[in-house]
Design a protein around this motif. Structure first.
Motif, PDB file in Angstrom:
ATOM      1  N   SER A 157       0.835  -2.075   0.935  1.00 19.95           N
ATOM      2  CA  SER A 157       0.362  -2.068  -0.446  1.00 19.95           C
ATOM      3  C   SER A 157       0.320  -3.473  -1.006  1.00 19.95           C
ATOM      4  O   SER A 157       1.088  -4.347  -0.597  1.00 19.95           O
ATOM      5  N   MET A 158      -0.606  -3.691  -1.920  1.00 21.28           N
ATOM      6  CA  MET A 158      -0.741  -4.986  -2.578  1.00 21.28           C
ATOM      7  C   MET A 158      -1.535  -4.788  -3.859  1.00 21.28           C
ATOM      8  O   MET A 158      -2.384  -3.904  -3.941  1.00 21.28           O
ATOM      9  N   GLU A 159      -1.241  -5.589  -4.875  1.00 18.52           N
ATOM     10  CA  GLU A 159      -2.041  -5.590  -6.092  1.00 18.52           C
ATOM     11  C   GLU A 159      -2.945  -6.810  -6.073  1.00 18.52           C
ATOM     12  O   GLU A 159      -2.556  -7.887  -5.612  1.00 18.52           O
ATOM     13  N   THR A 160      -4.153  -6.623  -6.579  1.00 18.75           N
ATOM     14  CA  THR A 160      -5.147  -7.688  -6.550  1.00 18.75           C
ATOM     15  C   THR A 160      -5.842  -7.825  -7.903  1.00 18.75           C
ATOM     16  O   THR A 160      -5.783  -6.929  -8.743  1.00 18.75           O
ATOM     17  N   VAL A 168      -6.753 -11.275  -3.131  1.00 21.83           N
ATOM     18  CA  VAL A 168      -7.904 -10.655  -2.467  1.00 21.83           C
ATOM     19  C   VAL A 168      -7.970 -11.105  -1.012  1.00 21.83           C
ATOM     20  O   VAL A 168      -8.065 -10.285  -0.089  1.00 21.83           O
ATOM     21  N   GLU A 169      -7.919 -12.398  -0.807  1.00 21.00           N
ATOM     22  CA  GLU A 169      -7.924 -12.934   0.553  1.00 21.00           C
ATOM     23  C   GLU A 169      -6.735 -12.382   1.339  1.00 21.00           C
ATOM     24  O   GLU A 169      -6.865 -11.982   2.500  1.00 21.00           O
ATOM     25  N   GLY A 170      -5.575 -12.326   0.681  1.00 20.37           N
ATOM     26  CA  GLY A 170      -4.375 -11.854   1.350  1.00 20.37           C
ATOM     27  C   GLY A 170      -4.461 -10.404   1.785  1.00 20.37           C
ATOM     28  O   GLY A 170      -3.993 -10.043   2.867  1.00 20.37           O
ATOM     29  N   ALA A 171      -5.046  -9.543   0.950  1.00 18.14           N
ATOM     30  CA  ALA A 171      -5.144  -8.127   1.285  1.00 18.14           C
ATOM     31  C   ALA A 171      -6.009  -7.911   2.517  1.00 18.14           C
ATOM     32  O   ALA A 171      -5.622  -7.206   3.461  1.00 18.14           O
ATOM     33  N   ALA A 177      -4.985  -8.906  10.304  1.00 17.30           N
ATOM     34  CA  ALA A 177      -3.887  -9.365  11.148  1.00 17.30           C
ATOM     35  C   ALA A 177      -3.147  -8.194  11.778  1.00 17.30           C
ATOM     36  O   ALA A 177      -2.760  -8.240  12.957  1.00 17.30           O
ATOM     37  N   GLN A 178      -2.943  -7.127  11.000  1.00 18.92           N
ATOM     38  CA  GLN A 178      -2.251  -5.960  11.536  1.00 18.92           C
ATOM     39  C   GLN A 178      -3.093  -5.267  12.619  1.00 18.92           C
ATOM     40  O   GLN A 178      -2.562  -4.811  13.635  1.00 18.92           O
ATOM     41  N   ILE A 179      -4.412  -5.190  12.410  1.00 17.44           N
ATOM     42  CA  ILE A 179      -5.280  -4.605  13.437  1.00 17.44           C
ATOM     43  C   ILE A 179      -5.196  -5.441  14.704  1.00 17.44           C
ATOM     44  O   ILE A 179      -5.060  -4.908  15.820  1.00 17.44           O
ATOM     45  N   TYR A 180      -5.253  -6.753  14.547  1.00 19.45           N
ATOM     46  CA  TYR A 180      -5.177  -7.646  15.703  1.00 19.45           C
ATOM     47  C   TYR A 180      -3.866  -7.452  16.463  1.00 19.45           C
ATOM     48  O   TYR A 180      -3.842  -7.458  17.698  1.00 19.45           O
ATOM     49  N   ARG A 181      -2.779  -7.257  15.738  1.00 20.48           N
ATOM     50  CA  ARG A 181      -1.490  -7.051  16.401  1.00 20.48           C
ATOM     51  C   ARG A 181      -1.461  -5.753  17.194  1.00 20.48           C
ATOM     52  O   ARG A 181      -0.858  -5.662  18.258  1.00 20.48           O
ATOM     53  N   CYS A 220       5.688  -8.297   3.502  1.00 21.46           N
ATOM     54  CA  CYS A 220       4.834  -9.275   2.836  1.00 21.46           C
ATOM     55  C   CYS A 220       3.910  -8.642   1.825  1.00 21.46           C
ATOM     56  O   CYS A 220       3.337  -9.322   1.007  1.00 21.46           O
ATOM     57  N   CYS A 221       3.763  -7.333   1.916  1.00 22.57           N
ATOM     58  CA  CYS A 221       2.685  -6.713   1.133  1.00 22.57           C
ATOM     59  C   CYS A 221       3.169  -5.862  -0.012  1.00 22.57           C
ATOM     60  O   CYS A 221       2.426  -5.077  -0.568  1.00 22.57           O
ATOM     61  N   SER A 222       4.406  -5.937  -0.389  1.00 20.64           N
ATOM     62  CA  SER A 222       4.863  -5.222  -1.567  1.00 20.64           C
ATOM     63  C   SER A 222       4.324  -5.915  -2.794  1.00 20.64           C
ATOM     64  O   SER A 222       4.158  -7.128  -2.815  1.00 20.64           O
ATOM     65  N   SER A 223       4.034  -5.136  -3.808  1.00 21.26           N
ATOM     66  CA  SER A 223       3.463  -5.722  -5.022  1.00 21.26           C
ATOM     67  C   SER A 223       4.519  -6.481  -5.786  1.00 21.26           C
ATOM     68  O   SER A 223       5.655  -6.057  -5.874  1.00 21.26           O
TER      69      SER A 223
END
Length: 223
Positions: A157-160, A168-171, A177-181, A220-223
């Motif tokens: 999750s992330m707020e944008t 936006v770039e981060g989301a 990155a997660q797909i790549y992993r 890294c993705c908590s709001s």
């Protein structure tokens, strides 16, 4: 390594992986502006919806690889419930978008997530995105509610803010990155024809040794 044309006036570029990512969520939550902000660093105040499916591409670096994202936007189709299985086919990542100022769009995220998983692997990499975070005085969805939803459904999750270009770039980059992993861990690859993703070799995002990790408070993705 494949070569393809970039978005807009970008010169021909090379990439190692091509990942299809879909944007879903209620009409008016800002999906198209998230896409245009990420792909072209543009934002439009116009609210007119375009009927049909739109997509844009952008290449980012993940570790030492070039990952090209092909991002599909429903572009108003959600108003007519016309989204078909073809829209989801081949997708290995998704952003489920809601408007932090409209509680109903957050409540509907569960239906969107259910539809997504009806048409894709249950372990597709998913980011719950609370857009319009710049409208702080109108907030109707506490960040804690989004974190709880993400934890319950095994998503990030992330707020944008597409307006302010916040996260936006981060989301998008985190989803890629997660797909790549997942790909790296499972030693799999994907077809690289952007015109016909379904004909390429699909990424298997099935959970094998917890390839996709749910969001948590220290992530890294908590709001």
């Amino acid at each position: 390594m494949a070569a393809a044309a970039g978005t807009g006036d970008r010169a021909e570029e090379e990439y190692d992986y091509l990942f299809k990512v879909v944007l879903i969520g209620d009409s008016g939550v800002g999906k198209s502006n998230l896409l245009s902000r990420f792909a072209r660093d543009e934002f439009s105040l116009e609210t007119r919806s375009t009927i049909g499916v739109e997509f844009a591409t952008k290449t980012v670096r993940v570790d030492d690889k070039l990952v090209k994202a092909q991002i599909w936007d429903t572009a108003g189709q959600e108003r007519y419930r016309a989204i078909t299985s073809a829209y989801y086919r081949g997708a290995v990542g998704a952003l489920v978008v809601y408007d932090v100022t409209r509680r109903i769009t957050f409540e509907n995220a569960e239906r969107w997530l259910s539809e997504l998983r009806d048409h894709t692997d249950a372990n597709i990499v998913v980011m719950l995105v609370g857009n319009k975070a710049d409208l702080r005085h109108l907030r109707a969805v506490p960040a804690e509610d989004a974190r709880a939803f993400a934890e319950a459904h095994g998503t990030f999750s992330m707020e944008t803010s597409a307006l302010e270009a916040t996260n936006v770039e981060g989301a998008f980059t985190e989803v890629l990155a997660q797909i790549y992993r997942v790909v790296s861990r499972n030693a799999l690859d994907i077809g690289d024809d952007p015109a016909a993703p379904p004909r390429g070799r699909a990424i298997d995002v099935s959970a094998k040794d917890d390839a996709v990790t749910p969001v948590n408070d220290s992530g890294c993705c908590s709001s």
